[in-house]
Design a protein around this motif. Sequence first.
Motif, PDB file in Angstrom:
ATOM      1  N   PRO A  86       0.821  -1.208   0.000  1.00 17.37           N
ATOM      2  CA  PRO A  86       0.000   0.000   0.000  1.00 17.37           C
ATOM      3  C   PRO A  86       0.860   1.267   0.000  1.00 17.37           C
ATOM      4  CG  PRO A  86      -0.827  -1.573   1.615  1.00 17.37           C
ATOM      5  CD  PRO A  86       0.493  -2.092   1.137  1.00 17.37           C
ATOM      6  N   ARG A  87       0.462   2.227  -0.820  1.00 14.45           N
ATOM      7  CA  ARG A  87       1.144   3.518  -0.856  1.00 14.45           C
ATOM      8  C   ARG A  87       0.314   4.613  -0.197  1.00 14.45           C
ATOM      9  NH1 ARG A  87       2.663   4.354  -7.014  1.00 14.45           N
ATOM     10  NH2 ARG A  87       0.618   3.424  -7.327  1.00 14.45           N
ATOM     11  N   ILE A  88      -0.863   4.237   0.297  1.00 17.20           N
ATOM     12  CA  ILE A  88      -1.775   5.200   0.898  1.00 17.20           C
ATOM     13  C   ILE A  88      -2.130   4.755   2.309  1.00 17.20           C
ATOM     14  CG2 ILE A  88      -4.017   6.357   0.671  1.00 17.20           C
ATOM     15  CD1 ILE A  88      -3.957   5.551  -2.296  1.00 17.20           C
ATOM     16  N   ALA A  89      -2.035   5.665   3.249  1.00 19.68           N
ATOM     17  CA  ALA A  89      -2.527   5.434   4.608  1.00 19.68           C
ATOM     18  C   ALA A  89      -3.777   6.282   4.805  1.00 19.68           C
ATOM     19  CB  ALA A  89      -1.479   5.800   5.644  1.00 19.68           C
ATOM     20  N   ILE A  90      -4.749   5.712   5.503  1.00 19.49           N
ATOM     21  CA  ILE A  90      -5.973   6.437   5.829  1.00 19.49           C
ATOM     22  C   ILE A  90      -6.065   6.487   7.351  1.00 19.49           C
ATOM     23  CG2 ILE A  90      -8.481   6.529   5.591  1.00 19.49           C
ATOM     24  CD1 ILE A  90      -8.168   4.949   2.993  1.00 19.49           C
ATOM     25  N   VAL A  91      -5.993   7.697   7.892  1.00 18.52           N
ATOM     26  CA  VAL A  91      -5.866   7.903   9.328  1.00 18.52           C
ATOM     27  C   VAL A  91      -7.129   8.578   9.851  1.00 18.52           C
ATOM     28  CG1 VAL A  91      -4.462   8.983  11.130  1.00 18.52           C
ATOM     29  CG2 VAL A  91      -3.387   8.198   9.002  1.00 18.52           C
ATOM     30  N   THR A  92      -7.646   8.099  10.978  1.00 21.61           N
ATOM     31  CA  THR A  92      -8.799   8.759  11.589  1.00 21.61           C
ATOM     32  C   THR A  92      -8.430   9.283  12.973  1.00 21.61           C
ATOM     33  OG1 THR A  92      -9.800   6.904  12.813  1.00 21.61           O
ATOM     34  CG2 THR A  92     -10.304   7.078  10.461  1.00 21.61           C
ATOM     35  N   ALA A  93      -9.043  10.422  13.298  1.00 21.03           N
ATOM     36  CA  ALA A  93      -8.856  10.978  14.636  1.00 21.03           C
ATOM     37  C   ALA A  93      -9.551  10.108  15.676  1.00 21.03           C
ATOM     38  CB  ALA A  93      -9.382  12.412  14.687  1.00 21.03           C
ATOM     39  N   GLY A  94     -10.749   9.627  15.370  1.00 19.38           N
ATOM     40  CA  GLY A  94     -11.506   8.789  16.299  1.00 19.38           C
ATOM     41  C   GLY A  94     -12.253   7.703  15.569  1.00 19.38           C
ATOM     42  N   THR A  95     -12.806   6.760  16.320  1.00 23.51           N
ATOM     43  CA  THR A  95     -13.561   5.679  15.692  1.00 23.51           C
ATOM     44  C   THR A  95     -14.859   6.181  15.077  1.00 23.51           C
ATOM     45  OG1 THR A  95     -14.477   5.148  17.869  1.00 23.51           O
ATOM     46  CG2 THR A  95     -12.594   3.862  17.134  1.00 23.51           C
ATOM     47  N   SER A  96     -15.369   7.329  15.537  1.00 20.85           N
ATOM     48  CA  SER A  96     -16.584   7.885  14.938  1.00 20.85           C
ATOM     49  C   SER A  96     -16.352   8.342  13.504  1.00 20.85           C
ATOM     50  CB  SER A  96     -17.092   9.070  15.773  1.00 20.85           C
ATOM     51  OG  SER A  96     -17.481   8.654  17.064  1.00 20.85           O
ATOM     52  N   ASP A  97     -15.091   8.533  13.135  1.00 16.21           N
ATOM     53  CA  ASP A  97     -14.754   8.965  11.773  1.00 16.21           C
ATOM     54  C   ASP A  97     -14.578   7.796  10.809  1.00 16.21           C
ATOM     55  OD1 ASP A  97     -14.527  11.759  12.555  1.00 16.21           O
ATOM     56  OD2 ASP A  97     -12.665  11.192  13.548  1.00 16.21           O
ATOM     57  N   VAL A  98     -14.675   6.571  11.310  1.00 18.07           N
ATOM     58  CA  VAL A  98     -14.392   5.395  10.492  1.00 18.07           C
ATOM     59  C   VAL A  98     -15.314   5.264   9.276  1.00 18.07           C
ATOM     60  CG1 VAL A  98     -14.447   2.860  10.486  1.00 18.07           C
ATOM     61  CG2 VAL A  98     -13.203   4.078  12.274  1.00 18.07           C
ATOM     62  N   PRO A  99     -16.640   5.528   9.376  1.00 19.48           N
ATOM     63  CA  PRO A  99     -17.467   5.377   8.169  1.00 19.48           C
ATOM     64  C   PRO A  99     -16.981   6.209   6.987  1.00 19.48           C
ATOM     65  CG  PRO A  99     -18.860   5.486  10.108  1.00 19.48           C
ATOM     66  CD  PRO A  99     -17.473   5.792  10.574  1.00 19.48           C
ATOM     67  N   VAL A 100     -16.554   7.443   7.246  1.00 12.33           N
ATOM     68  CA  VAL A 100     -16.042   8.288   6.164  1.00 12.33           C
ATOM     69  C   VAL A 100     -14.719   7.736   5.650  1.00 12.33           C
ATOM     70  CG1 VAL A 100     -15.238  10.608   5.563  1.00 12.33           C
ATOM     71  CG2 VAL A 100     -17.236  10.316   7.054  1.00 12.33           C
ATOM     72  N   GLY A 122      -6.206  10.531  17.320  1.00 11.37           N
ATOM     73  CA  GLY A 122      -6.458  11.963  17.393  1.00 11.37           C
ATOM     74  C   GLY A 122      -5.596  12.680  18.414  1.00 11.37           C
ATOM     75  N   VAL A 123      -5.646  14.015  18.361  1.00 10.20           N
ATOM     76  CA  VAL A 123      -4.741  14.832  19.167  1.00 10.20           C
ATOM     77  C   VAL A 123      -5.095  14.822  20.656  1.00 10.20           C
ATOM     78  CG1 VAL A 123      -4.213  16.327  17.223  1.00 10.20           C
ATOM     79  CG2 VAL A 123      -6.090  16.944  18.765  1.00 10.20           C
ATOM     80  N   ALA A 124      -6.272  14.338  21.024  1.00  6.47           N
ATOM     81  CA  ALA A 124      -6.608  14.261  22.446  1.00  6.47           C
ATOM     82  C   ALA A 124      -5.693  13.285  23.189  1.00  6.47           C
ATOM     83  CB  ALA A 124      -8.071  13.854  22.630  1.00  6.47           C
ATOM     84  N   GLY A 125      -5.122  12.340  22.460  1.00  3.37           N
ATOM     85  CA  GLY A 125      -4.124  11.416  23.016  1.00  3.37           C
ATOM     86  C   GLY A 125      -2.968  11.357  22.043  1.00  3.37           C
ATOM     87  N   LEU A 126      -2.180  12.415  21.996  1.00  3.51           N
ATOM     88  CA  LEU A 126      -1.190  12.594  20.939  1.00  3.51           C
ATOM     89  C   LEU A 126      -0.161  11.465  20.880  1.00  3.51           C
ATOM     90  CD1 LEU A 126      -0.555  14.587  18.698  1.00  3.51           C
ATOM     91  CD2 LEU A 126       0.945  15.811  20.275  1.00  3.51           C
ATOM     92  N   TRP A 127       0.081  10.806  21.998  1.00  2.00           N
ATOM     93  CA  TRP A 127       1.039   9.704  22.014  1.00  2.00           C
ATOM     94  C   TRP A 127       0.657   8.605  21.041  1.00  2.00           C
ATOM     95  CZ3 TRP A 127      -0.884   4.934  23.256  1.00  2.00           C
ATOM     96  CH2 TRP A 127      -2.125   4.907  23.910  1.00  2.00           C
ATOM     97  N   ARG A 128      -0.670   8.448  20.804  1.00  2.00           N
ATOM     98  CA  ARG A 128      -1.114   7.400  19.880  1.00  2.00           C
ATOM     99  C   ARG A 128      -0.628   7.684  18.465  1.00  2.00           C
ATOM    100  NH1 ARG A 128      -7.393   7.612  21.562  1.00  2.00           N
ATOM    101  NH2 ARG A 128      -6.932   9.772  21.014  1.00  2.00           N
ATOM    102  N   LEU A 129      -0.627   8.950  18.080  1.00  2.00           N
ATOM    103  CA  LEU A 129      -0.115   9.331  16.767  1.00  2.00           C
ATOM    104  C   LEU A 129       1.408   9.238  16.719  1.00  2.00           C
ATOM    105  CD1 LEU A 129      -0.409  10.550  13.928  1.00  2.00           C
ATOM    106  CD2 LEU A 129      -0.303  12.816  15.002  1.00  2.00           C
ATOM    107  N   LEU A 130       2.059   9.735  17.764  1.00  2.00           N
ATOM    108  CA  LEU A 130       3.522   9.754  17.767  1.00  2.00           C
ATOM    109  C   LEU A 130       4.103   8.351  17.643  1.00  2.00           C
ATOM    110  CD1 LEU A 130       4.172  12.482  20.484  1.00  2.00           C
ATOM    111  CD2 LEU A 130       4.107  12.728  17.980  1.00  2.00           C
TER     112      LEU A 130
END
Length: 225
Positions: A86-100, A122-130
């Motif tokens: 895969p050359r594309i990543a699809i990232v969501t801030a929260g699980t509520s954004d998953v349908p989109v 998402g940025v509310a728990g920035l460590w998850r992104l880092l």
Amino acid sequence: MSEFRLDLERTARIGFGEAIYCAGKSVAQVTAILESDPARALLLTRLEPAKFEALPATVRVRLDWDPVSHTAWQGDPAPLPEAAGPRIAIVTAGTSDVPVAREATRTLRFSGHASTEIVDVGVAGLWRLLDRVAELRRYQVVIVVAGMDAALPSVIGGLVPGVVIAVPTSVGYGVAAGGRAGLDAILASCAPGITVVNIDNGYGAACAALRVLNALLLHNKEVPS
């Protein structure tokens, strides 16, 4: 006279085909489109559960329908490349954004591209992104799907070198609901070069990614190695 005319030459013109947007179409109209050429591969978006269940059984059985994204396809999707990952990543801030996000995933898969989904960073728990930044930096395109204040695309835009395509969602309380707050925040982002599509438009984000990948493919064909 038919109520529809399919754009059968779109793939030849721009590199990916037409999608049938089912919201606002009647069951009879969706049925007529699908029965006009049952052998043709077609992507359908915004096919709500009630409308899907109301389609004739002979039509439903031909569809690969996804209850999360409300997308479907008739026929086989384009094959995936044999070697490349895969050359594309699809990232969501929260699980509520998953349908989109899943609408983007399914659109890409129909067009012959795999993608990697990274959910709830998402940025509310920035460590998850880092924890995932090194991984994200390997992708040519990163689609970022976020509601509320939609801060995540700006953060990712400052961390990765690839193309960043932001999708604001209608997820949120109060003034955030409807997605306009997120859209405005992304448009005002100080992270340069972020592409923004319309609210909840996972399909549009996938099409933007397809244009990027098609341009890269064309460049590689034209430039000798």
